[in-house]
Design a protein around this motif. Structure first.
Motif, PDB file in Angstrom:
ATOM      1  N   ILE A 188      46.225  22.560  34.507  1.00 31.94           N
ATOM      2  CA  ILE A 188      44.791  22.883  34.502  1.00 31.94           C
ATOM      3  C   ILE A 188      43.993  21.736  33.897  1.00 31.94           C
ATOM      4  O   ILE A 188      42.958  21.327  34.431  1.00 31.94           O
ATOM      5  CB  ILE A 188      44.546  24.188  33.721  1.00 31.94           C
ATOM      6  CG1 ILE A 188      45.236  25.361  34.428  1.00 31.94           C
ATOM      7  CG2 ILE A 188      43.046  24.464  33.600  1.00 31.94           C
ATOM      8  CD1 ILE A 188      45.204  26.653  33.634  1.00 31.94           C
ATOM      9  N   ALA A 189      44.484  21.207  32.780  1.00 37.47           N
ATOM     10  CA  ALA A 189      43.784  20.090  32.133  1.00 37.47           C
ATOM     11  C   ALA A 189      43.712  18.879  33.050  1.00 37.47           C
ATOM     12  O   ALA A 189      42.675  18.196  33.129  1.00 37.47           O
ATOM     13  CB  ALA A 189      44.500  19.731  30.829  1.00 37.47           C
ATOM     14  N   ASP A 190      44.797  18.607  33.751  1.00 39.72           N
ATOM     15  CA  ASP A 190      44.820  17.477  34.683  1.00 39.72           C
ATOM     16  C   ASP A 190      43.817  17.676  35.816  1.00 39.72           C
ATOM     17  O   ASP A 190      43.139  16.735  36.230  1.00 39.72           O
ATOM     18  CB  ASP A 190      46.238  17.318  35.251  1.00 39.72           C
ATOM     19  CG  ASP A 190      46.353  16.113  36.164  1.00 39.72           C
ATOM     20  OD1 ASP A 190      46.260  14.973  35.659  1.00 39.72           O
ATOM     21  OD2 ASP A 190      46.508  16.309  37.389  1.00 39.72           O
ATOM     22  N   MET A 191      43.709  18.921  36.293  1.00 37.79           N
ATOM     23  CA  MET A 191      42.743  19.213  37.356  1.00 37.79           C
ATOM     24  C   MET A 191      41.318  19.010  36.853  1.00 37.79           C
ATOM     25  O   MET A 191      40.475  18.422  37.557  1.00 37.79           O
ATOM     26  CB  MET A 191      42.933  20.648  37.852  1.00 37.79           C
ATOM     27  CG  MET A 191      41.867  21.087  38.849  1.00 37.79           C
ATOM     28  SD  MET A 191      42.098  22.778  39.420  1.00 37.79           S
ATOM     29  CE  MET A 191      43.406  22.540  40.605  1.00 37.79           C
ATOM     30  N   ILE A 192      41.030  19.479  35.654  1.00 34.36           N
ATOM     31  CA  ILE A 192      39.684  19.339  35.092  1.00 34.36           C
ATOM     32  C   ILE A 192      39.308  17.868  34.954  1.00 34.36           C
ATOM     33  O   ILE A 192      38.190  17.452  35.295  1.00 34.36           O
ATOM     34  CB  ILE A 192      39.604  20.051  33.721  1.00 34.36           C
ATOM     35  CG1 ILE A 192      39.680  21.575  33.923  1.00 34.36           C
ATOM     36  CG2 ILE A 192      38.318  19.673  32.989  1.00 34.36           C
ATOM     37  CD1 ILE A 192      39.800  22.358  32.629  1.00 34.36           C
TER      38      ILE A 192
ATOM     39  N   MET B  21      39.943  31.231  34.134  1.00 36.16           N
ATOM     40  CA  MET B  21      39.334  31.342  35.457  1.00 36.16           C
ATOM     41  C   MET B  21      40.000  30.374  36.440  1.00 36.16           C
ATOM     42  O   MET B  21      40.327  30.749  37.577  1.00 36.16           O
ATOM     43  CB  MET B  21      37.830  31.050  35.369  1.00 36.16           C
ATOM     44  CG  MET B  21      37.085  31.282  36.680  1.00 36.16           C
ATOM     45  SD  MET B  21      35.307  30.985  36.528  1.00 36.16           S
ATOM     46  CE  MET B  21      35.279  29.189  36.492  1.00 36.16           C
ATOM     47  N   LEU B  22      40.221  29.132  35.981  1.00 35.58           N
ATOM     48  CA  LEU B  22      40.892  28.161  36.844  1.00 35.58           C
ATOM     49  C   LEU B  22      42.331  28.565  37.120  1.00 35.58           C
ATOM     50  O   LEU B  22      42.836  28.382  38.230  1.00 35.58           O
ATOM     51  CB  LEU B  22      40.871  26.775  36.188  1.00 35.58           C
ATOM     52  CG  LEU B  22      39.588  25.958  36.314  1.00 35.58           C
ATOM     53  CD1 LEU B  22      39.758  24.615  35.635  1.00 35.58           C
ATOM     54  CD2 LEU B  22      39.186  25.769  37.760  1.00 35.58           C
TER      55      LEU B  22
ATOM     56  N   PHE C 166      35.752  11.363  34.013  1.00 37.36           N
ATOM     57  CA  PHE C 166      35.513  12.677  33.413  1.00 37.36           C
ATOM     58  C   PHE C 166      34.487  12.572  32.292  1.00 37.36           C
ATOM     59  O   PHE C 166      34.569  11.700  31.423  1.00 37.36           O
ATOM     60  CB  PHE C 166      36.830  13.236  32.859  1.00 37.36           C
ATOM     61  CG  PHE C 166      36.669  14.523  32.091  1.00 37.36           C
ATOM     62  CD1 PHE C 166      36.368  15.708  32.754  1.00 37.36           C
ATOM     63  CD2 PHE C 166      36.815  14.535  30.713  1.00 37.36           C
ATOM     64  CE1 PHE C 166      36.215  16.889  32.035  1.00 37.36           C
ATOM     65  CE2 PHE C 166      36.670  15.718  29.992  1.00 37.36           C
ATOM     66  CZ  PHE C 166      36.362  16.897  30.662  1.00 37.36           C
ATOM     67  N   ASP C 167      33.492  13.479  32.338  1.00 35.74           N
ATOM     68  CA  ASP C 167      32.412  13.487  31.353  1.00 35.74           C
ATOM     69  C   ASP C 167      32.484  14.793  30.562  1.00 35.74           C
ATOM     70  O   ASP C 167      32.157  15.863  31.091  1.00 35.74           O
ATOM     71  CB  ASP C 167      31.066  13.378  32.062  1.00 35.74           C
ATOM     72  CG  ASP C 167      29.896  13.285  31.095  1.00 35.74           C
ATOM     73  OD1 ASP C 167      30.087  13.610  29.906  1.00 35.74           O
ATOM     74  OD2 ASP C 167      28.794  12.913  31.529  1.00 35.74           O
ATOM     75  N   PRO C 168      32.924  14.754  29.309  1.00 37.87           N
ATOM     76  CA  PRO C 168      33.062  15.976  28.501  1.00 37.87           C
ATOM     77  C   PRO C 168      31.755  16.764  28.386  1.00 37.87           C
ATOM     78  O   PRO C 168      31.771  17.998  28.345  1.00 37.87           O
ATOM     79  CB  PRO C 168      33.528  15.458  27.130  1.00 37.87           C
ATOM     80  CG  PRO C 168      34.134  14.119  27.412  1.00 37.87           C
ATOM     81  CD  PRO C 168      33.347  13.560  28.559  1.00 37.87           C
ATOM     82  N   ASP C 169      30.635  16.058  28.319  1.00 34.07           N
ATOM     83  CA  ASP C 169      29.345  16.748  28.179  1.00 34.07           C
ATOM     84  C   ASP C 169      29.011  17.558  29.430  1.00 34.07           C
ATOM     85  O   ASP C 169      28.513  18.692  29.347  1.00 34.07           O
ATOM     86  CB  ASP C 169      28.228  15.735  27.904  1.00 34.07           C
ATOM     87  CG  ASP C 169      28.373  15.074  26.534  1.00 34.07           C
ATOM     88  OD1 ASP C 169      28.971  15.725  25.650  1.00 34.07           O
ATOM     89  OD2 ASP C 169      27.898  13.939  26.372  1.00 34.07           O
ATOM     90  N   ARG C 170      29.254  16.971  30.597  1.00 31.38           N
ATOM     91  CA  ARG C 170      29.004  17.707  31.850  1.00 31.38           C
ATOM     92  C   ARG C 170      29.919  18.933  31.926  1.00 31.38           C
ATOM     93  O   ARG C 170      29.496  20.013  32.335  1.00 31.38           O
ATOM     94  CB  ARG C 170      29.257  16.787  33.059  1.00 31.38           C
ATOM     95  CG  ARG C 170      28.235  15.685  33.222  1.00 31.38           C
ATOM     96  CD  ARG C 170      28.638  14.722  34.327  1.00 31.38           C
ATOM     97  NE  ARG C 170      28.611  15.375  35.639  1.00 31.38           N
ATOM     98  CZ  ARG C 170      27.527  15.467  36.411  1.00 31.38           C
ATOM     99  NH1 ARG C 170      26.374  14.959  36.003  1.00 31.38           N
ATOM    100  NH2 ARG C 170      27.587  16.035  37.577  1.00 31.38           N
ATOM    101  N   TYR C 171      31.149  18.730  31.522  1.00 31.53           N
ATOM    102  CA  TYR C 171      32.113  19.832  31.517  1.00 31.53           C
ATOM    103  C   TYR C 171      31.635  20.979  30.625  1.00 31.53           C
ATOM    104  O   TYR C 171      31.653  22.152  31.009  1.00 31.53           O
ATOM    105  CB  TYR C 171      33.475  19.316  31.053  1.00 31.53           C
ATOM    106  CG  TYR C 171      34.497  20.383  30.762  1.00 31.53           C
ATOM    107  CD1 TYR C 171      34.927  21.259  31.762  1.00 31.53           C
ATOM    108  CD2 TYR C 171      35.037  20.513  29.488  1.00 31.53           C
ATOM    109  CE1 TYR C 171      35.874  22.238  31.491  1.00 31.53           C
ATOM    110  CE2 TYR C 171      35.984  21.490  29.210  1.00 31.53           C
ATOM    111  CZ  TYR C 171      36.397  22.352  30.204  1.00 31.53           C
ATOM    112  OH  TYR C 171      37.331  23.319  29.940  1.00 31.53           O
TER     113      TYR C 171
END
Length: 378
Positions: free
Chosen positions: A103-107, A144-145, A122-127
């Motif tokens: 899941i983390a890899d997908m995110i 959910m994922l 990857f942008d932590p703020d957008r996430y």
């Protein structure tokens, strides 16, 4: 001894009757009543004993069907959600699971919405913003994922079990690129009865003989005579019609011409529109004149390709009359499909099979599952 006229006894009697009436109503008229007892408003359904929470359903509805502003669709959306839950239950039975690392890899790598448009990273703020919009903490978003991945994995297992053979592709290619036209002749039962008017006439002697032969059927000799007369007429018609069918089939057996069969049938030759194998067959220039009686018959399905042009088919019996037909045109592709055409056909067949399999799966899951709804949708 108790006095049945006593008010106390009457009250006790009514109480007992009311108790049993309540049991009957709960048992037969309100099958889900007992299941709902103790279910608070935060639980909108039970699926095979699993509680379905209102907040989870609302997230599902708003994420996937937020564009639909129609309260009448609520029950349909709920059924879709419950279907997802049943698929997840099947995935768990199959032993499927999803790790946190996956899941983390997908995110971090696969979800474009979480990436900075300028850097592509990857942008932590957008996430975090997207999670907050969906009212989810990190754990809730992972869950959910996890459900989405599990469902996709289970469906992928189904898809991998679908195989399309070379014969299937070849058959579909021929059907797609073939064109057929037939000529046919038709005569209705009404016209046959007019033609055989004299042969179908019923005499008084025939009625008397039939009534004498079947005395048990006779209730009123006077009023039964018209019914017996009609029965004799129908028997005569069926014998004459069978004789005509046998004669037409004899022409087909000896590979006789369509013209000979049409003349015997007494129907004028008519052309169909051009159509593909398995497609709709219509009279030429008239889509209102659908020839489903021909197209749906086993004689047409099994023998059309093998009948020579100009030769007669066997007789096709419909509820309203008789048909014979003959191919006028039967063009099939002379070359094999290209690799690109094969790929397209294979994907189409695979997709159609997948849709059929998953549709049957969902129907089966809904039928065998115990579902109790606690959400008013009407």
């Amino acid at each position: 001894m108790f006095d049945s006229k006593s008010p106390v006894m009457k009250a006790v009697g009514y109480t007992i009757i009311g108790f049993f009436a309540l049991i009957i109503i709960i048992s037969f008229g309100m099958p889900d009543f007992m299941s709902r007892i103790g279910m608070d408003n935060s639980i909108i359904a039970l699926v095979n004993g699993q509680k379905v929470h209102r907040l989870d359903y609302l997230r599902y509805r708003d994420n996937r069907f937020g564009h639909i502003k129609n309260e009448n669709m609520e029950d349909l959306i709920l059924n879709y959600y419950l279907g997802d839950i049943m698929v997840l239950q099947e995935a768990a039975k199959a032993g499927l699971s999803v790790s946190d690392d996956r899941i983390a890899d997908m995110i971090r790598n696969d979800i474009q919405a979480f990436k900075d448009p300028e850097t592509g990273k990857f942008d932590p703020d957008r996430y975090q913003r997207i999670r907050e919009v969906n009212h989810l903490n990190n754990k809730g978003f992972y869950e959910m994922l996890r459900k989405d991945i599990l469902k996709d994995d289970y469906i992928s297992l189904i898809r991998t079990g679908i195989a399309v053979s070379a014969d299937d592709v070849s058959t579909e290619y021929i059907a797609d690129n073939s064109s057929i036209r037939i000529q046919y002749a038709y005569v209705s039962d009404i016209d046959l009865k007019k033609r055989w008017k004299n042969e179908l006439a019923v005499t008084e002697d025939e009625i008397n003989a039939e009534m004498a032969k079947n005395k048990k059927e006779i209730k009123d000799p006077k009023s039964d005579r018209p019914r017996i007369s009609k029965k004799i007429e129908n028997d005569k018609f069926n014998r004459l019609k069978k004789g005509l069918v046998d004669s037409l089939n004899a022409i087909a057996l000896k590979k006789g011409g369509f013209t000979e069969a049409a003349a015997m049938l007494g129907g004028a030759p008519v052309l169909s529109d051009v159509f593909k194998p398995g497609g709709e067959v219509n009279e030429k220039g008239s889509k209102d004149r659908n020839l489903s009686a021909i197209a749906a018959s086993s004689i047409f399905i099994e023998e059309c390709a093998s009948i020579e042009k100009g030769k007669a088919s066997r007789a096709i019996e419909s509820s309203a009359g008789l048909y014979v037909f003959s191919p006028v045109r039967f063009d099939t592709p002379k070359t094999a499909p290209s690799p690109e055409e094969k790929q397209k056909i294979q994907e189409r067949i695979s997709g159609e099979t997948y849709n059929m399999v998953t549709s049957n799966l969902m129907k089966d899951l809904h039928e065998k599952s115990k579902i109790v709804k606690n959400l008013k949708t009407d």
